[in-house]
Write a protein that holds these residues in place. Sequence first.
Motif, PDB file in Angstrom:
ATOM      1  N   MET A   1      -6.953  -3.014  -5.217  1.00  0.00           N
ATOM      2  CA  MET A   1      -6.586  -1.691  -6.126  1.00  0.00           C
ATOM      3  C   MET A   1      -5.648  -2.278  -7.247  1.00  0.00           C
ATOM      4  SD  MET A   1      -4.087   1.687  -4.954  1.00  0.00           S
ATOM      5  CE  MET A   1      -5.321   2.049  -3.683  1.00  0.00           C
ATOM      6  N   LYS A   2      -5.902  -1.720  -8.638  1.00  0.00           N
ATOM      7  CA  LYS A   2      -5.692  -2.044  -9.714  1.00  0.00           C
ATOM      8  C   LYS A   2      -4.107  -1.703  -9.762  1.00  0.00           C
ATOM      9  CE  LYS A   2      -9.814  -1.745 -12.426  1.00  0.00           C
ATOM     10  NZ  LYS A   2     -10.153  -0.962 -13.389  1.00  0.00           N
ATOM     11  N   ASP A   3      -3.113  -2.529 -10.656  1.00  0.00           N
ATOM     12  CA  ASP A   3      -1.947  -2.092 -10.790  1.00  0.00           C
ATOM     13  C   ASP A   3      -1.642  -0.925 -11.379  1.00  0.00           C
ATOM     14  OD1 ASP A   3      -0.387  -4.348  -9.408  1.00  0.00           O
ATOM     15  OD2 ASP A   3      -0.648  -5.691 -11.291  1.00  0.00           O
ATOM     16  N   SER A   4      -2.295  -0.391 -12.239  1.00  0.00           N
ATOM     17  CA  SER A   4      -2.189   1.033 -13.009  1.00  0.00           C
ATOM     18  C   SER A   4      -2.290   2.178 -12.126  1.00  0.00           C
ATOM     19  CB  SER A   4      -3.045   0.919 -13.950  1.00  0.00           C
ATOM     20  OG  SER A   4      -4.387   1.007 -13.703  1.00  0.00           O
ATOM     21  N   THR A   5      -3.359   1.673 -10.936  1.00  0.00           N
ATOM     22  CA  THR A   5      -3.518   2.865 -10.086  1.00  0.00           C
ATOM     23  C   THR A   5      -2.347   2.965  -9.182  1.00  0.00           C
ATOM     24  OG1 THR A   5      -5.953   2.353 -10.138  1.00  0.00           O
ATOM     25  CG2 THR A   5      -5.251   3.535  -8.088  1.00  0.00           C
ATOM     26  N   LYS A   6      -1.854   1.758  -8.567  1.00  0.00           N
ATOM     27  CA  LYS A   6      -0.756   1.776  -7.832  1.00  0.00           C
ATOM     28  C   LYS A   6       0.501   2.434  -8.620  1.00  0.00           C
ATOM     29  CE  LYS A   6      -1.492  -2.413  -5.266  1.00  0.00           C
ATOM     30  NZ  LYS A   6      -0.820  -3.966  -4.932  1.00  0.00           N
ATOM     31  N   ARG A   7       0.580   2.132  -9.598  1.00  0.00           N
ATOM     32  CA  ARG A   7       1.777   2.751 -10.533  1.00  0.00           C
ATOM     33  C   ARG A   7       1.634   4.305 -10.809  1.00  0.00           C
ATOM     34  NH1 ARG A   7       1.775  -1.683 -14.093  1.00  0.00           N
ATOM     35  NH2 ARG A   7       0.086  -0.473 -15.279  1.00  0.00           N
ATOM     36  N   LYS A   8       0.312   4.808 -11.015  1.00  0.00           N
ATOM     37  CA  LYS A   8       0.065   6.028 -10.744  1.00  0.00           C
ATOM     38  C   LYS A   8       0.309   6.729  -9.654  1.00  0.00           C
ATOM     39  CE  LYS A   8      -3.690   6.004 -14.612  1.00  0.00           C
ATOM     40  NZ  LYS A   8      -4.999   6.146 -14.742  1.00  0.00           N
ATOM     41  N   ARG A 149      -7.082   3.176   5.155  1.00  0.00           N
ATOM     42  CA  ARG A 149      -7.053   2.666   3.554  1.00  0.00           C
ATOM     43  C   ARG A 149      -7.260   1.078   3.857  1.00  0.00           C
ATOM     44  NH1 ARG A 149      -3.373   0.211   0.145  1.00  0.00           N
ATOM     45  NH2 ARG A 149      -1.773   0.312   2.030  1.00  0.00           N
ATOM     46  N   ARG A 150      -6.518   0.583   4.491  1.00  0.00           N
ATOM     47  CA  ARG A 150      -6.633  -1.060   4.645  1.00  0.00           C
ATOM     48  C   ARG A 150      -7.749  -1.452   5.301  1.00  0.00           C
ATOM     49  NH1 ARG A 150      -2.314  -4.629   4.257  1.00  0.00           N
ATOM     50  NH2 ARG A 150      -0.326  -3.566   3.559  1.00  0.00           N
ATOM     51  N   ARG A 151      -8.153  -0.523   6.164  1.00  0.00           N
ATOM     52  CA  ARG A 151      -9.541  -1.009   7.040  1.00  0.00           C
ATOM     53  C   ARG A 151     -10.588  -0.854   6.040  1.00  0.00           C
ATOM     54  NH1 ARG A 151     -11.629   2.303  11.915  1.00  0.00           N
ATOM     55  NH2 ARG A 151     -13.618   2.029  11.338  1.00  0.00           N
ATOM     56  N   HIS A 152     -10.444   0.078   4.933  1.00  0.00           N
ATOM     57  CA  HIS A 152     -11.621   0.471   4.050  1.00  0.00           C
ATOM     58  C   HIS A 152     -11.684  -0.644   2.801  1.00  0.00           C
ATOM     59  CE1 HIS A 152     -13.608   2.455   0.524  1.00  0.00           C
ATOM     60  NE2 HIS A 152     -14.455   2.846   1.537  1.00  0.00           N
ATOM     61  N   TYR A 153     -10.605  -0.876   2.587  1.00  0.00           N
ATOM     62  CA  TYR A 153     -10.240  -1.679   1.269  1.00  0.00           C
ATOM     63  C   TYR A 153      -9.760  -3.107   1.762  1.00  0.00           C
ATOM     64  CZ  TYR A 153     -10.366   2.572  -1.875  1.00  0.00           C
ATOM     65  OH  TYR A 153     -10.725   3.451  -2.309  1.00  0.00           O
ATOM     66  N   GLY A 154      -9.727  -3.460   2.828  1.00  0.00           N
ATOM     67  CA  GLY A 154      -9.157  -4.780   3.118  1.00  0.00           C
ATOM     68  C   GLY A 154      -7.562  -4.899   3.042  1.00  0.00           C
ATOM     69  N   LYS A 155      -7.038  -6.111   3.537  1.00  0.00           N
ATOM     70  CA  LYS A 155      -5.987  -6.237   3.370  1.00  0.00           C
ATOM     71  C   LYS A 155      -5.296  -6.836   2.338  1.00  0.00           C
ATOM     72  CE  LYS A 155      -5.548  -6.993   8.362  1.00  0.00           C
ATOM     73  NZ  LYS A 155      -4.386  -6.936   9.185  1.00  0.00           N
TER      74      LYS A 155
END
Length: 157
Positions: A1-8, A149-155
């Motif tokens: 996940m991108k940092d900008s998405t995390k910030r949002k 979420r972790r299962r779908h995107y990985g750790k």
Amino acid sequence: MKDSTKRKIKHIGVMLFLLYVLLLVYFLFFFEEYGRVAAEERAYRYNLVPFLEIRRFWIYREQLGILAVFSNIFGNVIGFIPYGFILPVITHKCRSGFFIILSGFSLSLVVEVVQLVTKVGCFDVDDLILNTLGAAVGYGIFAVCNYLRRRHYGKKI
């Protein structure tokens, strides 16, 4: 996940948490439908017997009406679900289930003491139990969502 998405996500979470806190304060201290009375008529009211009010609401559910029972029993649980869900989203330091349950209990205790001291509402040990349960349920929902979420995107998120 991108940092900008995390910030949002964090920014939206903070905004939702602030909105939640404002609504919680309004419903707990100012909402007229919960039997608030004029300042002159206020008295110290409290219940220190666990499950007394829950049992009373359940026994007299037909006389009180489903709305009163639902708002008292389930409203206290539902009211603290956002606390248990949103707080771990906006800060990694609050991702411990134990912390969420303990802090949910502490927040509920503060609310109940303020209600007692200001004579707005009633100090009720059942509310402490139900609010803490709500925080735990909220954290449980967060934990399931985080696991998926972790299962779908990985750790590596």
